[in-house]
Write an enzyme that holds these catalytic residues in place. Structure first.
Site, PDB file in Angstrom:
ATOM      1  N   GLU A 104      -5.351  -4.792  10.504  1.00 49.26           N
ATOM      2  CA  GLU A 104      -4.310  -3.792  10.715  1.00 49.26           C
ATOM      3  C   GLU A 104      -4.572  -3.052  12.031  1.00 49.26           C
ATOM      4  OE1 GLU A 104      -2.262  -2.670   6.752  1.00 49.26           O
ATOM      5  OE2 GLU A 104      -3.865  -1.254   7.135  1.00 49.26           O
TER       6      GLU A 104
ATOM      7  N   GLY B  60       2.937  -1.167   4.167  1.00 51.06           N
ATOM      8  CA  GLY B  60       3.063   0.247   3.832  1.00 51.06           C
ATOM      9  C   GLY B  60       4.496   0.601   3.503  1.00 51.06           C
TER      10      GLY B  60
ATOM     11  N   ASN C 185       0.882  -1.170   0.000  1.00 50.91           N
ATOM     12  CA  ASN C 185       0.000   0.000   0.000  1.00 50.91           C
ATOM     13  C   ASN C 185       0.915   1.214   0.000  1.00 50.91           C
ATOM     14  OD1 ASN C 185      -1.756   2.081   0.486  1.00 50.91           O
ATOM     15  ND2 ASN C 185      -2.318   1.438   2.555  1.00 50.91           N
ATOM     16  N   TRP C 186       1.019   1.832  -1.155  1.00 47.11           N
ATOM     17  CA  TRP C 186       1.972   2.937  -1.285  1.00 47.11           C
ATOM     18  C   TRP C 186       1.495   4.214  -0.591  1.00 47.11           C
ATOM     19  CZ3 TRP C 186       3.975   2.866  -7.091  1.00 47.11           C
ATOM     20  CH2 TRP C 186       4.806   1.748  -7.251  1.00 47.11           C
TER      21      TRP C 186
HETATM   22  P1  13P Z   1       3.207   0.381   7.564  1.00 47.29           P
HETATM   23  O1  13P Z   1       3.673  -0.954   6.991  1.00 47.29           O
HETATM   24  O2  13P Z   1       3.962   1.540   7.035  1.00 47.29           O
HETATM   25  O3  13P Z   1       3.107   0.320   9.035  1.00 47.29           O
HETATM   26  O4  13P Z   1       1.706   0.570   7.023  1.00 47.29           O
HETATM   27  C1  13P Z   1       0.838  -0.477   7.142  1.00 47.29           C
HETATM   28  C2  13P Z   1      -0.380  -0.134   6.404  1.00 47.29           C
HETATM   29  O5  13P Z   1      -1.106   0.749   6.772  1.00 47.29           O
HETATM   30  C3  13P Z   1      -0.690  -0.897   5.189  1.00 47.29           C
HETATM   31  O6  13P Z   1      -1.952  -0.605   4.723  1.00 47.29           O
END
Ligand code: 13P
Length: 257
Positions: free
Chosen positions: A170, A237, A13-14
């Site tokens: 998440e 992310g 997820n960019w």
């Molecule tokens: P991070 O991997 O940067 O913590 O983000 C996770 C996320 O929100 C994926 O959708």
């Protein structure tokens, strides 16, 4: 069906990162690193990057997703993007109900459900995000909340449509914080999601659904997380913006088979 037969999905997820030319460069770098992966590899990118991303990913095993979709088919909704528009570009997946959208853009369980239905009706595969805040966890509401969010998101989704749905657990406190849930916390949260699906659709249907973990998953902790019974890949992310790190995560999921 069980973990061995469920499809693991590693999705980047960019968020609000990468211009179209940067997207092309990053995907070109990733392609050889994830070729031959034994899991589904998806990159969810900003709307304006989609044409460049689709072009760059052509002929590879990388699937392209969007980060949101509107719930109406068309009409006077300035600035919004409909599911058919994404489908026509060649988009296959779409993130729905990310906690950042819930937190900053007024997303509710009801609009998450409407977006999920719109995506499915257009032939897109929704990656529906659920997750508790730290406060909710500390108050002991994690299971109740995850089950409620999951069931609300899936209202009026048929068992047959569920085959195209991915749920991402998440925990809000683990997103972008560098604080990852422990593998056991991830497994437990994903288990609550699966239990909610079982309550609504029966155990057989629930066993077949891909449930990802997301929240500070990275090249170092991915193997331990995706090894868990209820963790079928991840929504990534920050680490999805680095080809080398993302490919290590894809490899970790591939080796689970
Ligand atoms: P991070 O991997 O940067 O913590 O983000 C996770 C996320 O929100 C994926 O959708």
């Amino acid at each position: 069906m069980n973990k061995a037969t469920r499809k693991a999905v590693i999705a980047g997820n960019w968020k609000m990162n990468m211009t179209p030319s940067q997207a092309t460069a990053l995907i070109n770098e990733m392609k050889p690193l994830v070729a031959g992966a034994d899991c589904e590899v998806v990159l969810c990118v900003p709307f304006v990057d989609i044409p460049a991303a689709i072009e760059a990913a052509k002929g590879s095993n990388i699937r392209i997703g969007a980060e949101n979709v509107h719930f109406k088919a068309s009409g006077a909704y300035t600035g919004e993007i409909a599911a058919d528009m994404l489908k026509e570009l060649g988009v296959e997946y779409v993130v729905i109900g990310h906690s950042e959208r819930r937190q900053y853009f007024g997303e509710t369980d009801q609009t998450v459900n409407l977006r999920t239905l719109a995506a499915l009706n257009a032939g897109l595969k929704p990656i529906v995000c659920v997750g508790e805040t730290l406060e909710q966890r500390e108050l002991g509401y994690t299971e109740t909340l995850l089950k409620f969010q999951t069931k609300m998101a899936l209202t009026n989704v048929t068992a047959d449509q569920l085959k195209d749905v991915v749920i991402a657990y998440e925990p809000v406190w683990a997103i972008g914080t560098g604080v990852t849930a422990t593998a056991d916390q991830a497994d437990e949260g994903n288990g609550f999601v699966r239990a909610a699906i079982a309550e609504a659709y029966g155990a057989d249907v629930a066993e077949a659904v891909t449930v990802q973990y997301g929240g500070s998953m990275n090249a170092k902790n991915a193997a331990e997380l995706v090894a868990k019974t209820n963790v079928d890949g991840g929504l990534i992310g920050g680490a999805s913006l680095k080809a080398a790190d993302f490919s290590v995560i894809v490899k970790a999921a591939s080796e689970q088979k």
